[in-house]
Design a protein around this motif. Structure first.
Motif, PDB file in Angstrom:
ATOM      1  N   GLY A   1      12.337 -35.136 -79.597  1.00 26.40           N
ATOM      2  CA  GLY A   1      13.196 -34.649 -80.658  1.00 26.40           C
ATOM      3  C   GLY A   1      13.525 -35.690 -81.704  1.00 26.40           C
ATOM      4  O   GLY A   1      12.721 -36.546 -82.061  1.00 26.40           O
ATOM      5  N   VAL A   2      14.790 -35.613 -82.194  1.00 28.64           N
ATOM      6  CA  VAL A   2      15.225 -36.468 -83.287  1.00 28.64           C
ATOM      7  C   VAL A   2      15.116 -37.950 -82.909  1.00 28.64           C
ATOM      8  O   VAL A   2      14.727 -38.779 -83.721  1.00 28.64           O
ATOM      9  N   ARG A   3      15.434 -38.278 -81.675  1.00 29.40           N
ATOM     10  CA  ARG A   3      15.417 -39.682 -81.254  1.00 29.40           C
ATOM     11  C   ARG A   3      14.032 -40.298 -81.433  1.00 29.40           C
ATOM     12  O   ARG A   3      13.901 -41.433 -81.915  1.00 29.40           O
ATOM     13  N   SER A   4      12.991 -39.542 -81.050  1.00 25.70           N
ATOM     14  CA  SER A   4      11.640 -40.085 -81.176  1.00 25.70           C
ATOM     15  C   SER A   4      11.253 -40.280 -82.628  1.00 25.70           C
ATOM     16  O   SER A   4      10.517 -41.217 -82.967  1.00 25.70           O
ATOM     17  N   ILE A   5      11.755 -39.421 -83.498  1.00 28.37           N
ATOM     18  CA  ILE A   5      11.483 -39.577 -84.931  1.00 28.37           C
ATOM     19  C   ILE A   5      12.191 -40.826 -85.469  1.00 28.37           C
ATOM     20  O   ILE A   5      11.610 -41.643 -86.180  1.00 28.37           O
ATOM     21  N   LEU A   6      13.461 -40.957 -85.119  1.00 28.03           N
ATOM     22  CA  LEU A   6      14.247 -42.075 -85.641  1.00 28.03           C
ATOM     23  C   LEU A   6      13.685 -43.428 -85.227  1.00 28.03           C
ATOM     24  O   LEU A   6      13.829 -44.417 -85.947  1.00 28.03           O
ATOM     25  N   LEU A   7      13.046 -43.472 -84.061  1.00 24.86           N
ATOM     26  CA  LEU A   7      12.499 -44.733 -83.563  1.00 24.86           C
ATOM     27  C   LEU A   7      11.038 -44.927 -83.942  1.00 24.86           C
ATOM     28  O   LEU A   7      10.442 -45.956 -83.606  1.00 24.86           O
TER      29      LEU A   7
ATOM     30  N   ARG B   1       7.710 -45.673 -86.136  1.00 26.41           N
ATOM     31  CA  ARG B   1       7.401 -46.693 -87.150  1.00 26.41           C
ATOM     32  C   ARG B   1       7.428 -46.102 -88.551  1.00 26.41           C
ATOM     33  O   ARG B   1       7.987 -46.702 -89.476  1.00 26.41           O
ATOM     34  N   SER B   2       6.823 -44.934 -88.723  1.00 23.81           N
ATOM     35  CA  SER B   2       6.745 -44.334 -90.058  1.00 23.81           C
ATOM     36  C   SER B   2       8.115 -43.983 -90.595  1.00 23.81           C
ATOM     37  O   SER B   2       8.402 -44.183 -91.781  1.00 23.81           O
ATOM     38  N   TYR B   3       8.992 -43.452 -89.731  1.00 25.89           N
ATOM     39  CA  TYR B   3      10.315 -43.076 -90.227  1.00 25.89           C
ATOM     40  C   TYR B   3      11.131 -44.308 -90.591  1.00 25.89           C
ATOM     41  O   TYR B   3      11.861 -44.312 -91.587  1.00 25.89           O
ATOM     42  N   LEU B   4      11.024 -45.358 -89.798  1.00 29.49           N
ATOM     43  CA  LEU B   4      11.748 -46.587 -90.122  1.00 29.49           C
ATOM     44  C   LEU B   4      11.261 -47.184 -91.444  1.00 29.49           C
ATOM     45  O   LEU B   4      12.053 -47.680 -92.243  1.00 29.49           O
ATOM     46  N   LEU B   5       9.952 -47.121 -91.670  1.00 29.70           N
ATOM     47  CA  LEU B   5       9.417 -47.588 -92.954  1.00 29.70           C
ATOM     48  C   LEU B   5       9.900 -46.706 -94.100  1.00 29.70           C
ATOM     49  O   LEU B   5      10.234 -47.199 -95.192  1.00 29.70           O
TER      50      LEU B   5
END
Length: 430
Positions: free
Chosen positions: A233-239, A241-245
């Motif tokens: 879910g959201v946690r995997s997105i937030l962590l 690499r692409s989302y952090l960039l």
């Protein structure tokens, strides 16, 4: 027989409601960006001279607005996904209008900060996240175009800045702030009620597609395939690499644009331009951003969204470098066009990229988080530039916001499409 032929045509409205939302969003973004973002540059020197404050002190107001955005945007994004945008946006517009009315009565620093807490809680934390999320949820194939239309609103925001310059000159900054607050209540609160939750809640489908199992006049039916959520879910997105960039790029961009907008008119005045000319330059800046606000969304619908976003950020970078060397009206105009094109074009393309990578199921939550993170840069940069301008001058001050734009370009280029889940897609079947 005639009734049988005409019946299918009555199933779909003449204009899909999502486009009415996009138009409402256009005005909301036009007004809120004009008065709380670009418009404050018109108030800046008048407040500073009237209250005998330093540039750094006056800059704390926009810094508080950025702080409010950082604190409330994640919650606002969550509420948008859970409750819908309608009443939360209306409440935000009411608070924003109240903030400007309080600003018109400021005599002490604590009153000034309260005014910006209200403006930030209302306009800063709601308008951008709510409007973009609401419009995005109603479109899939035409998401880039719809967001491009909505984000044309800030492209006209310079008109408000020019009007504020005239109002402040004729009536003073206090009356101008009062008019702004009342205007927010009269126009923005009703238009906020136009926003709606997802089309499925009203028996409609994204992009105005025919009801499932029905056919269009061309004999086609459309099936929309939603992106599958990533495992975790959201946690995997937030962590990821692409989302952090992605969040990092937005934060770097926000450092540059917030400082530029807050100090735009004062910096040009320090370069030797009159207040009226500096105000006109803001109009050039915002008007120059309009074409790419729409066309970048259309380009993102057709081409690699990541490259479109990186190109727009590169334009903004080139303009930021040019601003340091502005020496006459022609260089100033060239800066406004280049910087405005890059800044305006990045918005719709970037949000379209977000929709492609992570879908619409948690669009508001993700957007709230990234806007909140990006606002941290907006909290620091206006005060830093104001302090450096007090100590040295604006040319040296603006050298500090060029590097973040270069980093933003690099971060976007390093992004990769998420491996888990599927991107938004549309399957047309005959």
């Amino acid at each position: 027989m005639t009734a049988d032929v005409s019946a299918p045509r009555r199933r779909r409205p003449r204009l899909f409601y999502g486009w009415w939302m996009a138009l409402s969003g256009l005005y909301l973004m036009f007004w809120t960006t004009g008065v709380s973002f670009f418009g404050f540059s018109a108030f800046f020197d008048s407040i500073r001279l009237d209250l005998n404050w330093s540039r750094a002190q006056v800059s704390l107001g926009p810094a508080i607005l950025a702080l409010q955005t950082a604190v409330f945007s994640p919650t606002i994004g969550f509420l948008t996904d859970r409750l819908g945008p309608r009443f939360v946006t209306a409440i935000g517009m009411f608070l924003g209008g109240a903030g400007f009315i309080v600003l018109s009565r400021v005599d002490h620093a604590w009153q000034y900060y309260v005014a910006f807490i209200l403006i930030g809680s209302g306009m800063g934390a709601t308008s951008y996240v709510m409007v973009a999320t609401a419009v995005s949820n109603w479109f899939l194939r035409n998401r880039g175009k719809a967001l491009g239309l909505t984000f044309m609103g800030p492209g006209f925001a310079g008109i408000i800045t020019a009007l504020l310059v005239v109002l402040i000159r004729e009536y003073g900054w206090r009356d101008a702030a009062l008019f702004t607050g009342i205007g927010t209540w009269i126009t923005c609160v009703p238009l906020a009620l136009v926003l709606r939750r997802r089309p499925e809640h009203y028996g409609l489908r994204m992009d105005g597609d025919p009801p499932e199992g029905d056919v269009s006049e061309s004999g086609e039916s459309s099936t929309v395939a939603e992106p599958e959520p990533m495992p975790g879910g959201v946690r995997s997105i937030l962590l990821s690499r692409s989302y952090l960039l992605y969040v990092g790029a937005l934060s770097m961009q926000q450092i540059a644009i917030t400082a530029m907008v807050v100090h735009h008119i004062p910096a040009l005045v320090s370069y030797g331009f009159s207040v009226e000319t500096a105000g006109a330059m803001v109009v050039v800046f915002t008007i120059a951003s309009i074409p790419m606000r729409f066309f970048s969304g259309a380009l993102a619908d057709r081409f690699n969204k990541k490259l479109v976003v990186a190109t727009m950020l590169s334009f903004q970078l080139a303009g930021g470098i040019l601003f340091i060397f502005v020496a006459n009206i022609w260089v100033a105009i060239l800066f406004e066009v280049i910087y405005g094109t890059g800044w305006g074009g990045s918005n719709a393309a970037r949000l379209s990229l977000q929709g492609e990578y992570w879908g619409r199921g948690i669009f508001g939550s993700l957007m709230g988080l990234q806007v909140g993170a990006g606002a941290v840069g907006g909290l620091i940069s206006p005060v830093l530039v104001g302090w450096l301008a007090d100590a040295y001058d604006y040319r040296i001050a603006f050298m500090t916001v060029v590097l973040p734009l270069a980093l933003a370009v690099v971060m976007v280029l390093l992004m990769n499409r998420p491996h888990s889940g599927t991107a938004d897609s549309v399957r047309l079947a005959t």
